[in-house]
Design a protein around this motif. Structure first.
Motif: not given
Length: 393
Positions: A184, A187, A229
């Motif tokens: 994450y 991302a 993600r």
């Protein structure tokens, strides 16, 4: 006292390369709609027709609750896989044009160059682990090229993605959360970079998501983060496992190995049959939105159901000699390796291209190869080889 849940199979048992497929053949014969209390408890559909119907019916079988077994989405929803139509539509509409056959063809020269560079040290040593040294890197770099990820991120992406996969296999919820959060972070960093330095949405996937509109409004920020993600990992696992499983098969069938080496034009057809035989995901999960009956068994609303593509693709009622490799199988287009319905894999063109290039290069660079040690197997939700030591002969 509550009755114990029936256990028709044990998804947590240690597996060999063939044992899961043997067990699924038993289930198709004896218990095609199966139940287990392991991995949180779930039902499994093993027959082709049941799997295909469920995959194509998001109103009855939603993906918005749980999309894999075991359940691993602890850190947020990740479109489009975690959404049903019409909510998932704007994400697919933004990404699908960037996953076309034309875009896949554009990636071919870089993919071939990368395959050769990854193989070179293995060829020089006379062998190695085709998964750990080759197929775990190839899809990361190809998807990195497609996503236009900074080159200096790729080693981190490889290591973080592999750590997440191993955490899922260990069934450690804390490790899954920790490794997922690292992805994450990547991302969010990629999205922040695209906001600061916009790129062409007709070329760059992250920019396409930022430019997308749904009912005239931008897509929610956290949903864009979840989508990026998801993309960072989803294209990494399947090609790695598929290349490993094909390597095992060709090590066992030296005649087929030599035939494909001598006639590389046969490789695309062989890839389709390998996808049927060795679908790298057992299958994705769905959750019934109402009580249903399948195959004489009652599945209650909200009970997880795994659609076992790996079993459906060997259904004897659909594919003759279903556990055998048959080149140019007449109904090969019916295989479910890329799913079915609204969640049919949008990266199928890139996946096929990666597998074709990989095997063109492996076969061209070797005179032969055989197994040179113990195969390491994946665990749910993947199925196939995670480590395959080879000796080039």
């Amino acid at each position: 006292m509550k009755a114990a849940a029936p256990r028709d199979f044990d998804p947590d048992v240690s597996e060999s390369f063939d044992s899961a497929h043997d067990d699924y053949a038993r289930l198709r014969r004896e218990c095609p709609v199966a139940r287990t209390d392991k991995l949180g408890g779930f039902w499994a559909l093993t027959k082709y027709d049941d799997v295909e119907r469920a995959a194509a019916d998001p109103k009855t079988f939603t993906t918005a609750v749980q999309n894999v077994v075991p359940k691993v989405a602890f850190t947020g929803r990740r479109p489009p896989l975690h959404l049903d139509p019409p909510e998932h539509t704007p994400y697919r509409r933004a990404l699908n044009p960037l996953l076309s056959k034309e875009r896949s063809d554009m990636l071919e020269p870089a993919t071939r160059k990368l395959a050769r560079s990854l193989l070179a040290p293995m060829i020089a040593r006379g062998g190695g682990d085709i998964c750990g040294e080759f197929s775990s890197y190839l899809p990361v770099h190809v998807f990195g090229e497609w996503m236009r990820v900074p080159a200096e991120w790729l080693d981190t992406l490889h290591d973080s993605g592999r750590a997440f996969i191993l955490a899922v296999h260990s069934e450690s919820s804390e490790a899954m959360k920790d490794t997922s959060l690292r992805l994450y972070e990547m991302a969010r960093a990629l999205i922040a970079d695209r906001r600061t330095t916009p790129q062409d949405p007709d070329i760059d996937p992250t920019s396409a998501l930022l430019a997308a509109r749904w009912n005239g409004k931008p897509l929610p920020d956290e949903m864009i983060v979840g989508t990026v993600r998801q993309i960072l990992v989803v294209g990494m696992v399947a090609p790695m496992v598929m290349i490993g499983s094909i390597a095992v098969h060709l090590s066992r069938d030296r005649e087929l190995q030599q035939k494909l080496r001598a006639e590389p034009a046969l490789i695309p057809a062989a890839i389709e049959e390998f996808l049927r035989l060795y679908s790298p995901y057992r299958g994705f999960a769905r959750t019934p939105t109402r009580d249903i009956e399948i195959g004489g068994r009652c599945i209650a609303k909200d009970e997880p159901v795994a659609l076992l593509y790996a079993s459906a693709n060997r259904d004897e009622g659909v594919f003759a000699d279903s556990d055998q490799f048959v080149l140019d199988r007449p109904n090969i287009d019916r295989h479910l390796a890329f799913g079915r319905g609204p969640h049919h894999c949008p990266g199928a063109h890139i996946g096929r291209m990666e597998l074709r290039i990989a095997w063109e290069e492996i076969l061209a660079a070797t005179d032969g190869f055989e197994l040179d040690g113990e195969i390491t197997m994946t665990r749910w939700p993947e199925i196939g080889a995670l480590a395959v030591p080879l000796r080039f002969t």
